[in-house]
Design a protein around this motif. Structure first.
Motif: not given
Length: 607
Positions: A374-381, A387-397, A469-472
């Motif tokens: 996620m942080f690398n995607a942000s740094a690369a613009g 958005k995709a990584f943030d959404s996935k991490l948002g489920f974990y958080t 569903r994705d995690f299971t």
């Protein structure tokens, strides 16, 4: 008094053998320097700092606490010298870009270091920890001038940062924020208001403190849509980067707290302090979530820290302290009584602590891989990738923050229980762990708030159940090859496959009830979060057991064999003794809302 020893063997097992961090780092644009040799050196150096410098200050810092005198805060004896060593070692800049003076390494390495620091001395770790969120917010949303003005000094550790959200009339409900920001000529703003519960809001460790502040413009709409974000330094910063006059932000007092007493929690008064807007008008809460999500992951780490600290304190005591004889016969015949560790209930408590610490560590370490991307995607613009990584991490958080802090507090309480009456007095340090751990379920959003975020925002509204569903699906893919095995791992795999279906059915059941019952999400959410946490931790324990079984079969030295065998056996304990708690939480989540809401308010009474 407990002595901290960094759990490097377990950390390296997860990083190198279970989660394959070497390959992960090799795939990252900023991971080429994070080769195994470099990572080992970083872990060893951080361990030395934590064991030799920070841990010895943990108890004394708690006893002494911080000192407040007419707006100035002095940290406990030894903290300034320890912070100097922290800065000189370059530890703050470990994972920040080289353009700002950092070392440019992946974000996860900073969290590995933070885990060790937090277990050794949580109060100390909070001072540089708050700066991380400040840096992340400015890197993503700050102007070029703001980045150049503040980030290098924050990255070096010469300056510190804070997050100023809470006010006397509001905590989580930020729609009630009253702090005002009045625009001035030249682009600055006059910030006026009071912020409370500001961790590291005032101290003597750095020459400047950079406050990230939520406030309202004069014409702002009501509610959260009318909140803007500002950077307000303790000392104004001149054009050449040097410090100017003191800004009109002052510490009115520090809180007298139950725990983390060596960390200053300040009341800050802004009296037309000079500030500058970060990001766009009325979009401050959106930008602040960068800070908040960083802090929530850091708080999830706190759950692991306190479980680890409590286990490290309780285990040697259970081996040395003697009381009664084991029910199955004498175990230490040369002594008048057997060691506590021979008693099944003491072993239950120790194994619970171990399962929470090591299971929680695995959950966080895997989530951090998502954070690196996620942080690398942000740094690369890369907006879509971010958005995709943030959404996935948002489920974990919310699961990590809510579940692991609740379980870390349980582990801390078990540490006192193992010691018995000796755990209740100060000299052994166990009661301090409980006091320090208690706040973790409250700040950065209580467990109830995390639960609403998980079930309401992430699962039901955000993804219509897709994140579950994705995690299971990952759980089922892991379990499938092991389902027919007649080993402990086979039993775990069958349990996980059943839980995967059950988790989706539970989610669907609540989703179908929600349109007819507006209160169902609030009534079910904490049970749903705890259910999710137990199932998720089971998945990570099964993963550790699978790798341990594989390595045992390949033939290892005795020391490694003992380590891997303990992994399998702790995983068995988790599935047989802790995973069944998910059943009760599932039942609670499906219970009628009526049982929570039917009692009239006036019938709540003391007698």
């Amino acid at each position: 008094m407990t002595q901290y020893k960094a759990p490097l063997r377990d950390m390296r097992f997860l990083m190198n053998e279970v989660l394959d961090y070497p390959a992960h780092y090799a795939s990252l644009p900023n991971g080429k320097d994070a080769d195994p040799e470099m990572v080992d050196a970083i872990l060893d150096g951080a361990a030395q700092l934590c064991e030799d410098v920070l841990a010895p200050l943990n108890h004394s810092g708690d006893i002494e606490g911080c000192h407040f005198d007419n707006g100035a805060v002095t940290t406990p004896k030894g903290f300034k010298e320890a912070y100097r060593q922290f800065v000189e070692g370059g530890w703050q800049g470990l994972s920040f870009p080289t353009e700002f003076g950092g070392q440019g390494l992946p974000m996860s390495l900073n969290l590995f270091k933070s885990e060790m620091m937090g277990t050794a001395n949580w109060s100390f770790a909070m001072y540089p920890g708050l700066s991380v969120g400040c840096i992340n917010t400015l890197m993503q949303y700050g102007s070029k001038k703001q980045k150049a003005q503040y980030i290098p000094k924050l990255v070096s550790g010469e300056w510190a940062g804070t997050m100023c959200l809470t006010e006397p009339q509001c905590g989580t409900d930020l729609a009630q924020v009253k702090t005002r920001a009045v625009p001035q000529k030249g682009g600055s703003y006059k910030i006026t208001g009071t912020k409370i519960f500001i961790s590291a809001g005032e101290h003597d460790l750095t020459e400047n403190i950079v406050h990230i502040v939520l406030a309202r413009l004069p014409d702002a709409p009501e509610g959260t849509r009318g909140i803007s974000l500002f950077v307000v330094p303790k000392f104004k910063v001149k054009a050449d980067g040097t410090l100017g006059e003191r800004n009109a932000v002052n510490c009115g007092s520090i809180e007298h707290k139950m725990g983390i007493r060596a960390s200053s929690t300040a009341v800050l008064n802004f009296d037309e302090a000079e500030g500058f807007m970060v990001f766009e008008p009325n979009r401050g809460l959106e930008a602040m979530f960068t800070f908040m999500n960083t802090a929530r992951l850091g708080t999830a780490v706190q759950g692991v820290c306190h479980a680890e600290a409590a286990f490290q304190g309780a285990l040697p005591y259970a081996k040395d302290r003697r009381s009664m004889r084991a029910l199955s016969g004498k175990k230490d015949p040369e002594s008048k009584a057997d060691a506590l560790i021979w008693h099944p209930d003491v072993r239950r408590m120790l194994l619970t602590q171990k399962a929470i610490a090591e299971g929680g560590r695995a959950m966080i370490y895997d989530a951090l891989k998502i954070g690196d991307h996620m942080f690398n995607a942000s740094a690369a613009g890369d907006a879509e990738g971010y958005k995709a990584f943030d959404s996935k991490l948002g489920f974990y958080t919310p699961i990590l923050k809510g579940f692991l802090t609740e379980m870390g507090l349980e582990a801390a309480n078990l540490g006192v229980q193992v010691f018995g009456g000796h755990g209740y007095i100060k000299e052994h340090g166990m009661e301090q762990i409980v006091r320090d751990a208690r706040i973790s379920t409250l700040y950065e959003g209580t467990t109830g708030i995390q639960a609403l975020d998980l079930l309401g925002r992430k699962v039901l509204m955000g993804s219509k159940g897709k994140c579950v569903r994705d995690f299971t699906l990952e759980m089922v893919r892991f379990a499938r090859p092991h389902l027919l095995r007649r080993t402990p791992l086979g039993a775990m795999a069958r349990n996980l496959a059943a839980r995967a279906a059950e988790w989706n059915l539970l989610t669907t059941a609540i989703m179908l009830r929600a349109p007819k019952d507006r209160e169902v999400v609030g009534a079910a959410s904490v049970d749903y979060l705890m259910y999710s946490g137990f199932v998720m931790m089971g998945y990570y324990w099964a993963g550790q057991a699978a790798k341990a079984e594989e390595l045992l079969a390949s033939g290892q030295g005795k020391e490694s064999e003992d380590f891997y065998r303990s992994k399998v056996q702790t995983a068995e304990f988790y599935f047989e003794r802790l995973m069944p708690r998910a059943n009760a939480h599932r039942t609670g989540a499906l219970a009628p809302t009526r049982s929570v809401m039917q009692l009239d308010n006036e019938h709540f009474a003391f007698a």
